[in-house]
Design an enzyme around this catalytic site. Structure first.
Site, mmCIF file in Angstrom:
data_model
loop_
_atom_site.group_PDB
_atom_site.id
_atom_site.type_symbol
_atom_site.label_atom_id
_atom_site.label_comp_id
_atom_site.label_asym_id
_atom_site.label_seq_id
_atom_site.Cartn_x
_atom_site.Cartn_y
_atom_site.Cartn_z
ATOM 1 N N CYS A 50 0.825 -1.216 0.000
ATOM 2 C CA CYS A 50 0.000 0.000 0.000
ATOM 3 C C CYS A 50 0.855 1.260 0.000
ATOM 4 O O CYS A 50 0.447 2.296 -0.527
ATOM 5 C CB CYS A 50 -0.912 0.019 1.230
ATOM 6 S SG CYS A 50 -2.173 -1.255 1.224
ATOM 7 N N HIS A 99 18.574 -0.456 3.061
ATOM 8 C CA HIS A 99 17.176 -0.033 2.874
ATOM 9 C C HIS A 99 16.216 -1.201 3.075
ATOM 10 O O HIS A 99 15.234 -1.078 3.817
ATOM 11 C CB HIS A 99 17.007 0.555 1.475
ATOM 12 C CG HIS A 99 15.588 0.894 1.144
ATOM 13 N ND1 HIS A 99 14.922 1.959 1.700
ATOM 14 C CD2 HIS A 99 14.690 0.271 0.328
ATOM 15 C CE1 HIS A 99 13.674 2.002 1.243
ATOM 16 N NE2 HIS A 99 13.506 0.983 0.412
#
Length: 572
Positions: A50, A99
């Site tokens: 999302c 990351h």
């Protein structure tokens, strides 16, 4: 080859851009296939949630890789490259590893510390494995990311820093109150049966709702989720499945609805929501104007404008969707522009300006006379009382009371499932990804976050060392293979010179020569692995190949053999 990630998330792009750039399942498959078919990339994986869309790849050229991955993301998302580029971020090699590990620990999530991202990373790896786009590097990377995420949750209190997006959304619906107390006895409708919807259903069941209705386009999946909820030991809830065609009817019975589907259009329009609450919203105030008496979903009549402003010009029509207007406000007031996008807001400003311009012309005709009279009156007052009287502020006007919500909507889909205009309806409270992003911006960070960051830093260093050491392994194996071939050749020559050599002596001589070679190679190969594991150690493999004149094809064949072995033992 080197790891490269190109992507965008809630930290780099507004929700409106993320919504438009979202990738369907088919689009993700095509993106992976096109990425590995492109020249700079050998492996690829997509992490699409999302709040983020990220493309991971093993590339042999940095700049060409960035250009190719950015172009592919734009093509498959449907957002133009020029528009998408300002929101993209790029991470390379160790920064890319850092990351993904941070993402896996929940440090980069909208709600810090949420654990659902681990399941999404697992699904991303499984998809790449099924399509055979994940090789040694991405398999190692994603599996290690899963281990790092689990370690962060087990060794620290990062869970206290935040919670899942579902839980956070329910807290927003409850206005920060106790979710179980708010949910107790409510009837819930869950639209969708994917991972997010399943999590929402399970969370609602634990919170104490009385009933959960699951709707899904594939009815069998809805039935399966309802069956799981009914069989859960830790929740006493009645769950049942319905087809998507029954959503409108079920919405009229529901107190709370959660939607997270893969639909590209709206699942619930503002009209459908208005119809669901019609007759359920109590009267909020006789004596607060005629609009206050309107039920939810009824259209407020257009306001009466000044006579001079009511010019019959088509472009003077109000740009607001009056059918979605809540009861009891002025279309020129502050409430009218709440939640407007920039383009509509500009149209509204133009309309207001045009709606009053004729009246201003009428007023301007008597402006000079009015000013003269006002100045004269002020002068007379000053002469009498010695000061200019203060103008009293007008008495505050009571605003129309907004009724308490009777229908709570949680939209966790990207792109959105529920029309944003539903938030203007009386008796409706809507929380979506955009409002969650705003609410989480000020969420406090737990002290455990620093500890998780240290874990991530340590794991990144360890992963880099392991990858660099693994990079030199094929070269070391090729060197030892060459040494074994030399030993075998020399033993064969010895047998030619000494044909009468018995088996016992031949075996002893062979073993002695092998020990000598092993001892000569042991220290250099151990040391070169240690050096290669350090930052900047990639050049040792090249040096070894040059010094011993190793055949590049031999080294490559060892790498291919190891990759085949890795694929054969991939978890499914």
């Amino acid at each position: 080859m080197s790891l490269l990630v190109v992507g965008l998330s809630h930290r780099s792009a507004p929700v409106s851009v993320l919504e438009r750039a979202s990738l369907s399942t088919d689009a993700q498959v095509k993106l992976l296939q096109d990425t590995v078919a492109a020249e700079p990339a050998a492996e690829a994986a997509v992490l699409a949630t999302c709040n983020r869309i990220e493309l991971y790849a093993d590339v042999d050229k940095f700049h060409a890789g960035v250009a190719e991955l950015s172009t592919l993301l734009a093509q498959h998302s449907g957002v133009g490259l020029e528009e998408l580029t300002p929101y993209l971020y790029v991470h390379y090699e160790d920064r890319a590893v850092h990351h993904l590990f941070s993402v896996a620990c929940g440090l980069d999530s909208m709600v810090v510390g949420e654990g659902q991202i681990l399941g999404q990373i697992k699904d991303s790896l499984a998809k790449a494995q099924d399509l055979h786009t994940a090789g040694r590097l991405l398999n190692d990377l994603f599996q290690q990311a899963l281990r790092v995420g689990k370690r962060a949750h087990s060794e620290t209190g990062i869970d206290r820093a935040g919670q899942s997006l579902v839980t956070f959304g329910l807290e927003q619906l409850a206005r920060g109150g106790d979710v179980p107390a708010w949910a107790a006895g409510k009837k819930a409708l869950v639209i969708g049966a994917g991972s997010m919807s399943s999590l929402a259903a399970a969370t609602l069941a634990r919170a104490g709702v009385a009933e959960i209705v699951v709707a899904n386009r594939t009815f069998e999946r809805a039935e399966r989720l309802a069956e799981i909820l009914n069989q859960a030991e830790d929740a006493e809830v009645v769950a049942r499945a319905v087809p998507m065609e029954s959503v409108a009817g079920e919405l009229t019975r529901a107190d709370v609805a959660v939607s997270c589907t893969g639909a590209t259009g709206l699942v619930l329009t503002a009209e459908a929501v208005a119809g669901a609450v019609r007759g359920r919203v109590p009267d909020v105030g006789a004596g607060q104007g005629p609009d206050a008496q309107l039920g939810a979903g009824e259209v407020s009549p257009a306001p009466t404008l000044p006579q001079a402003a009511a010019a019959p010009v088509e472009e003077d029509a109000c740009p607001l969707d009056l059918s979605a207007v809540q009861a009891g406000f002025s279309v020129m007031g502050e409430a009218a522009v709440a939640g407007m996008d920039a383009a509509t807001l500009e149209q509204h400003a133009v309309w207001v300006d045009k709606g009053t311009v004729v009246q201003r012309r009428e007023d301007a005709r008597s402006a000079a006379e009015a000013d003269a009279e006002l100045i004269g009156a002020l002068a007379a007052t000053v002469a009498t009382v010695g000061r200019i009287p203060e103008r009293r502020r007008p008495e505050p006007v009571d605003e129309a009371v907004r009724p308490e919500p009777v229908l709570f909507l949680l939209d966790l889909a990207m792109p959105r499932d529920i029309d944003a205009a539903a938030h203007r309806l009386a008796g409706v409270r809507l929380v979506d990804i955009e409002s969650l992003a705003e609410a989480s911006a000020d969420a406090p960070m737990a002290a455990d976050v620093d500890q998780v960051r240290r874990i991530v830093a340590d794991e990144v260093a360890a992963f880099g060392a392991a990858q660099r050491a693994a990079h030199i392994t094929p070269t070391v194996v090729a060197l030892r293979t060459m040494a074994a071939d030399v030993v075998a050749g020399e033993i064969a020559r010895l047998e030619g010179r000494l044909p009468g050599l018995d088996d016992k002596h031949r075996a002893e001589i062979t073993q002695t020569v092998k020990r000598v070679v092993d001892k000569l190679l042991h220290a250099p190969t151990v040391r070169v692995k240690q050096l290669a594991a350090e930052p900047g150690g990639a050049g040792y493999a090249d040096a070894l190949r040059t010094l011993f004149d190793l055949d590049p094809e031999t080294v490559a064949s060892v790498s291919r053999a190891e990759d085949t072995h890795e694929k054969n033992r991939e978890p499914r």
